[in-house]
Design a protein around this motif. Structure first.
Motif, PDB file in Angstrom:
ATOM      1  N   THR A   1     -27.940 -48.328  13.502  1.00 47.85           N
ATOM      2  CA  THR A   1     -27.558 -49.576  12.836  1.00 47.85           C
ATOM      3  C   THR A   1     -26.564 -49.277  11.727  1.00 47.85           C
ATOM      4  OG1 THR A   1     -29.740 -50.557  13.274  1.00 47.85           O
ATOM      5  CG2 THR A   1     -28.390 -51.585  11.546  1.00 47.85           C
TER       6      THR A   1
ATOM      7  N   ARG B   1     -24.852 -51.093   8.502  1.00 52.41           N
ATOM      8  CA  ARG B   1     -25.021 -52.236   7.612  1.00 52.41           C
ATOM      9  C   ARG B   1     -23.876 -52.278   6.595  1.00 52.41           C
ATOM     10  NH1 ARG B   1     -30.164 -54.100   8.492  1.00 52.41           N
ATOM     11  NH2 ARG B   1     -31.643 -52.562   9.325  1.00 52.41           N
TER      12      ARG B   1
ATOM     13  N   SER C   1     -22.653 -54.529   2.996  1.00 57.35           N
ATOM     14  CA  SER C   1     -23.061 -55.498   1.987  1.00 57.35           C
ATOM     15  C   SER C   1     -22.180 -55.376   0.757  1.00 57.35           C
ATOM     16  CB  SER C   1     -24.529 -55.265   1.594  1.00 57.35           C
ATOM     17  OG  SER C   1     -24.918 -56.112   0.518  1.00 57.35           O
TER      18      SER C   1
ATOM     19  N   SER D   1     -28.908 -57.891   1.791  1.00 57.73           N
ATOM     20  CA  SER D   1     -28.970 -57.006   2.953  1.00 57.73           C
ATOM     21  C   SER D   1     -27.670 -57.040   3.746  1.00 57.73           C
ATOM     22  CB  SER D   1     -30.129 -57.420   3.865  1.00 57.73           C
ATOM     23  OG  SER D   1     -29.974 -58.768   4.297  1.00 57.73           O
TER      24      SER D   1
ATOM     25  N   TRP E   1     -24.632 -57.705   6.356  1.00 57.92           N
ATOM     26  CA  TRP E   1     -24.476 -57.856   7.790  1.00 57.92           C
ATOM     27  C   TRP E   1     -24.837 -56.536   8.472  1.00 57.92           C
ATOM     28  CZ3 TRP E   1     -21.113 -59.311   4.030  1.00 57.92           C
ATOM     29  CH2 TRP E   1     -20.819 -60.681   3.922  1.00 57.92           C
ATOM     30  N   SER E   2     -25.220 -56.605   9.747  1.00 51.88           N
ATOM     31  CA  SER E   2     -25.548 -55.384  10.473  1.00 51.88           C
ATOM     32  C   SER E   2     -25.185 -55.507  11.942  1.00 51.88           C
ATOM     33  CB  SER E   2     -27.042 -55.060  10.335  1.00 51.88           C
ATOM     34  OG  SER E   2     -27.828 -56.047  10.988  1.00 51.88           O
TER      35      SER E   2
ATOM     36  N   SER F   1     -26.002 -53.152  15.664  1.00 48.16           N
ATOM     37  CA  SER F   1     -26.849 -52.079  16.184  1.00 48.16           C
ATOM     38  C   SER F   1     -26.501 -51.757  17.628  1.00 48.16           C
ATOM     39  CB  SER F   1     -28.334 -52.477  16.103  1.00 48.16           C
ATOM     40  OG  SER F   1     -28.737 -52.691  14.769  1.00 48.16           O
TER      41      SER F   1
ATOM     42  N   TYR G   1     -21.544 -49.559   2.593  1.00 51.70           N
ATOM     43  CA  TYR G   1     -22.025 -49.475   3.970  1.00 51.70           C
ATOM     44  C   TYR G   1     -23.062 -48.368   4.104  1.00 51.70           C
ATOM     45  CZ  TYR G   1     -19.128 -45.323   4.949  1.00 51.70           C
ATOM     46  OH  TYR G   1     -18.579 -44.067   4.947  1.00 51.70           O
TER      47      TYR G   1
ATOM     48  N   GLU H   1     -27.785 -46.090   9.725  1.00 48.71           N
ATOM     49  CA  GLU H   1     -29.203 -45.747   9.816  1.00 48.71           C
ATOM     50  C   GLU H   1     -29.562 -45.320  11.232  1.00 48.71           C
ATOM     51  OE1 GLU H   1     -31.256 -49.244   8.638  1.00 48.71           O
ATOM     52  OE2 GLU H   1     -30.465 -49.262   6.589  1.00 48.71           O
TER      53      GLU H   1
END
Length: 454
Positions: free
Chosen positions: A394, A396, A398, A405, A407-408, A410, A435, A438
């Motif tokens: 993922t 991310r 922000s 949190s 946007w993300s 995956s 950013y 993960e």
């Protein structure tokens, strides 16, 4: 001999008087010789040590900045100022400072008996006292030249990086000697090792802190308080504008100090109202892929650019190549394939005239989680190498993970994966974003910041 001394005195006086009146953000200093001088001695309130000062060939009708650099343990680059390892040559710090209209100051540590075995260093002995000596030296230079405090870059490698983030910033020396610019920690740069001063919001907003390290460097892989991650996490958490550049496959040994410093100066040190124009390559990122390499950059000139690569050092128009014009925002992304597995490759980027703009080498194989990032006006494009066995990845984005949190995107795929936030995120043009990348368990394996284009 008397006649010769009088002539030299007259020449020095003429060179000194050539300095123009101070600019608005200037230190207002005067009287400093406009020459390059090495192995000068400076005695502060506690210590005496040497330094080099390069002030020749600058345009004093324009804002002049200050580049300060602290070498690693042993200080080979400063003890050998004629070597291209650090100071000399086209990409040495002397040339970098001159190209960016900055006086270059390189202090040698007062610690001449460093217990780490390399003879001299900043982080052992009395680093708080050595930091005070360095600040006294900087302010003495600022009294000799009309230097803009809004055009300051402070960098250091290894031991010098420890000085930068563990003592120079928390002691308040950085805040007292600069109002804008950049601090660069190359291959180390941990969290503060002394009581921190209170930072003004303007200082945190104006001064950028960058870490540059190799993915195989112990400075990056360690979880200790002296490591890159500890320093980056600390200052990011304190609200500073930060960035972390991790170079795939690179260990602790470095020789690209001038290139690193110039890239950060171009991006984060204001040119001033009449300062020098930026170079053609604003900043770039390179990564090895299983089949070749990806080059992503922002260019300051509309042109068609060619990326070349070869197994041996490039001479002439040889090897693999790909070309394309930069888009309307100045973004450029080029990808090469058909590389032989297990071999490193040399690369370079050329303009339409054949001029070499940037060059380097990619490792023999891609590193896990290595990635490139290309900001757009309302998003960002990520290329990420996901290691096999990863259940989910993922990315991310922000404006601040402490408050949102964001946007993300995956994927469950592995190998080379692309994440394009442009159609989904609708970010604000010209704004700074954070950013994180993960893995399947939610562990952050890479992070950083970027600014969307106008």
């Amino acid at each position: 001999m008397t006649w010769l001394l009088r002539v030299l005195a007259a020449v020095i006086a003429a060179m000194t008087l050539a300095v123009s009146p101070a600019f608005a953000a200037s230190t207002g200093g005067s009287g400093g010789p406009l020459t390059n001088r090495t192995f000068l001695s400076f005695t502060g309130s506690q210590y005496t040590s040497e330094y080099h000062l390069y002030a020749a060939g600058l345009d004093w009708t324009k804002p002049v900045g200050l580049l300060i650099y602290a070498d690693g343990s042993g200080e080979y680059g400063l003890k050998n100022p004629g070597s291209t390892y650090l100071l000399a040559g086209t990409n040495g710090l002397i040339a970098v400072a001159k190209r960016n209209n900055m006086v270059l100051l390189t202090p040698l540590s007062p610690n001449k008996a460093c217990s780490d075995g390399d003879g001299s260093c900043w982080y052992l002995g009395d680093p708080v006292g050595y930091t005070k000596w360095a600040e006294e030296l900087v302010t003495s230079v600022q009294r000799l030249y009309p230097l803009e405090t809004a055009r300051v870059a402070f960098g250091g490698y290894s031991s010098g990086a420890q000085l930068t983030t563990e003592y120079w910033v928390p002691s308040g020396a950085a805040q007292r000697t600069m109002t804008d610019g950049v601090l660069v920690a190359i291959s180390y740069g941990g969290s503060p090792k002394m009581t921190e001063v209170s930072y003004a919001s303007a200082f945190k907003g104006n001064v950028h802190i960058n870490w540059n390290t190799g993915s195989q460097d112990a400075a990056y892989t360690t979880t200790s308080a002296y490591g890159v991650k500890a320093g980056y996490n600390h200052y990011t958490g304190r609200g500073f504008a930060t960035s972390l550049d991790v170079i795939s496959g690179l260990g602790h040994a470095r020789s690209d100090f001038g290139l690193v410093m110039e890239a950060q100066i171009k991006e984060h040190v204001p040119a001033g109202s009449t300062g020098p124009a930026p170079g053609p390559v604003d900043h770039h990122a390179v990564m090895r892929t299983p089949a070749g390499m990806i080059f992503a950059a922002h260019l300051n000139k509309a042109d068609t650019y060619t990326l070349r690569a070869s197994k041996s050092p490039l001479t002439g128009q040889v090897g693999w190549y790909e070309y394309d014009p930069a888009d309307a925002l100045g973004n450029l992304r080029l990808e090469l394939s058909s590389f032989e597995a297990g071999l490193p490759y040399y690369w370079r980027l050329e303009s339409s005239t054949g001029a070499v703009l940037v060059q380097g080498q990619v490792p023999a194989a891609p590193a896990s989680w290595n990635h490139t990032l290309l900001p757009t006006r309302v998003g960002a494009l990520f290329d990420v190498f996901v290691p096999s066995g990863t259940s989910r990845t993922t990315v991310r984005v922000s404006s601040s993970f402490s408050t949102s949190s964001g946007w993300s995107l995956s994927t469950t795929g592995t190998g080379m994966q692309q994440f394009d936030f442009t159609p989904s995120a609708r970010l604000t043009p010209g704004q700074r974003y954070e950013y994180r990348i993960e893995n399947g368990s939610g562990t952050v394996v890479a992070s950083g910041t970027f600014t969307t284009r106008w």
